[in-house]
Design a protein around this motif. Structure first.
Motif, PDB file in Angstrom:
ATOM      1  N   ARG A  38       0.981  -1.027  -0.100  1.00 17.43           N
ATOM      2  CA  ARG A  38      -0.033  -0.253   0.005  1.00 17.43           C
ATOM      3  C   ARG A  38       0.875   1.171  -0.010  1.00 17.43           C
ATOM      4  NH1 ARG A  38      -4.917   2.178  -0.224  1.00 17.43           N
ATOM      5  NH2 ARG A  38      -5.272   2.506   2.097  1.00 17.43           N
ATOM      6  N   ARG A 214      -4.682   7.809   5.402  1.00 19.75           N
ATOM      7  CA  ARG A 214      -5.271   6.594   4.751  1.00 19.75           C
ATOM      8  C   ARG A 214      -4.774   5.639   6.023  1.00 19.75           C
ATOM      9  NH1 ARG A 214      -4.360   6.402  -1.569  1.00 19.75           N
ATOM     10  NH2 ARG A 214      -5.225   8.228  -2.110  1.00 19.75           N
ATOM     11  N   GLU A 242      -9.247  -0.081  -0.720  1.00 17.91           N
ATOM     12  CA  GLU A 242      -9.410   1.308  -1.611  1.00 17.91           C
ATOM     13  C   GLU A 242     -10.673   1.461  -1.802  1.00 17.91           C
ATOM     14  OE1 GLU A 242      -6.641  -0.026  -4.438  1.00 17.91           O
ATOM     15  OE2 GLU A 242      -4.864   0.830  -3.474  1.00 17.91           O
ATOM     16  N   GLU A 245     -12.435   3.384   1.067  1.00 19.86           N
ATOM     17  CA  GLU A 245     -11.575   4.672   0.966  1.00 19.86           C
ATOM     18  C   GLU A 245     -12.627   5.403  -0.078  1.00 19.86           C
ATOM     19  OE1 GLU A 245      -6.969   4.113   2.508  1.00 19.86           O
ATOM     20  OE2 GLU A 245      -7.718   4.374   0.189  1.00 19.86           O
ATOM     21  N   ASP A 246     -12.766   4.875  -1.239  1.00 26.88           N
ATOM     22  CA  ASP A 246     -13.514   5.632  -2.084  1.00 26.88           C
ATOM     23  C   ASP A 246     -14.946   6.019  -1.819  1.00 26.88           C
ATOM     24  OD1 ASP A 246     -13.415   6.653  -4.972  1.00 26.88           O
ATOM     25  OD2 ASP A 246     -14.744   5.173  -5.329  1.00 26.88           O
TER      26      ASP A 246
END
Length: 274
Positions: A38, A214, A242, A245-246
Motif C-alpha cells: 500500500r 489513509r 481502496e 476509501e473511495d
C-alpha cells in the motif's frame, strides 16, 4: 516507569540494530506485506518521475531500493548505523546516519520526504514537530510529505480478534486517551500512537496543505495471516480497502473512522507553493 526520549532512542538502536525491517514488510506477516504494498502504491501514484526523494528513517532501504530502481534520486537517513551499513551496500542510493529532528540537508533540496517510522518513535509532541519542520525545510515548494503513524486502536483490535478484550487494563485505556506508550521491556520500543485526526493535525500544523490520512491495511483481521505470501489474495484485500476509501472520500470524519482500524496510518501532505 516513564522513559526519556534519550532512553527510548537507545531502545530503538538496540531493537533495530538486531532486527530485520525488510522481513517485517516482506515475509514476517500478511499485515506487513499489505503495508509495504500500500505504501508503495500510494507513493507511486503521487510521485512525479525522476523526483529527488529523502527517505528519513529508511532502515535498510526497503523503500529506497524500489524508488531508486524506478529512476528517482534517493538519499536515505537513519539513526541506526548497522541499518545504514546494510542500506549503503545496495549501491543505488545514498545512505547516511542522521536524525529526523536535525537533518544535514540543505533547504529546498528535495521533491519528497518519507517519514515512514520516525513519528511513531518520537514520544514527545515537540520532537514530532521538529521532525515535521525539518521535512518542510528540506522540501521544495509543492513538494510531498509521506508520514506514517501507528493507530491507537491497533492493540485493541488485536485483542478483540483473538478473543481477549477482558485483559484490557486502565493502562491500556490510557494509551487510547493519550497515545503515549514506551515499552519498558525488550521488543518494539514504542513511542506515540496516533489517531487519524491527530496525525492530520500535526502535519497541517507543520505547514502542509491538502493533507489526507489513509489506513494502510484496513481492519487488522487475523484471518489475513492465513494468506501470507499469497500476493493475489493480498491484492484483493488492498482492493477492498481502496474501495471503502473511495466510498467515504466525501467525509473526513468517515475517512478517519475507517483509517483508525488499520494498524498503520499514512498521511500525505503538500508544501504550498510552486
Amino acid at each position: 516507569m516513564e522513559l526519556t526520549q534519550a532512553e527510548l532512542d537507545a531502545k530503538i538502536h538496540a531493537y533495530y540494530g538486531s532486527g530485520d525491517e525488510d522481513a517485517r514488510l516482506t515475509s514476517r506477516s500478511a499485515g506487513g506485506q499489505v503495508e509495504f504494498m500500500r505504501v508503495r502504491s500510494v507513493i507511486e501514484d503521487r510521485l512525479p518521475a525522476r523526483s529527488r526523494v529523502l527517505d528519513v528513517g529508511g532502515a535498510t532501504g526497503i523503500h529506497s531500493r524500489w524508488l531508486a530502481d524506478a529512476g528517482h534520486h534517493v538519499s536515505l537517513i537513519d539513526p541506526v548505523p548497522s541499518q545504514v551499513e546494510l542500506a549503503a551496500e545496495v549501491g543505488t542510493f545514498d545512505a547516511v546516519v542522521g536524525d529526523a529532528r536535525s537533518l544535514d540537508v540543505p533547504d529546498h533540496a528535495v521533491d519528497a520526504v518519507l517519514l515512514l517510522g520516525p513519528l511513531y518513535h518520537l514520544a514527545d509532541a515537540e520532537d514530532r514537530r521538529l521532525a515535521i519542520h525539518e521535512a518542510r525545510r528540506v522540501l521544495r515548494p509543492g513538494g510531498l510529505l509521506f508520514a506514517q503513524g501507528i493507530s491507537r486502536l491497533v492493540g485493541f483490535v488485536d485483542g478483540a480478534v483473538h478473543g481477549q478484550p477482558a485483559d484490557l487494563t486502565s493502562a491500556d485505556l490510557d494509551i487510547v486517551r493519550t497515545g503515549a506508550w514506551i515499552n519498558p521491556a525488550e521488543g518494539f520500543p514504542g513511542g506515540h500512537f496516533h489517531t487519524p485526526a491527530e496525525l492530520r493535525a500535526e502535519i497541517e500544523q507543520g505547514g502542509f496543505v491538502d493533507v489526507t490520512v489513509r489506513g494502510l491495511e484496513g481492519p487488522n483481521l487475523g484471518a489475513l495471516e492465513l494468506m501470507r505470501g499469497d500476493r493475489q489474495v493480498l491484492e484483493c484485500a488492498i482492493a477492498l480497502v481502496e474501495a471503502a476509501e473511495d466510498r467515504v472520500r466525501h467525509s473526513v470524519d468517515l475517512q478517519d473512522k475507517l483509517a483508525a482500524y488499520s494498524p498503520h496510518l499514512l498521511a500525505i501532505g503538500t508544501l504550498p507553493g510552486t
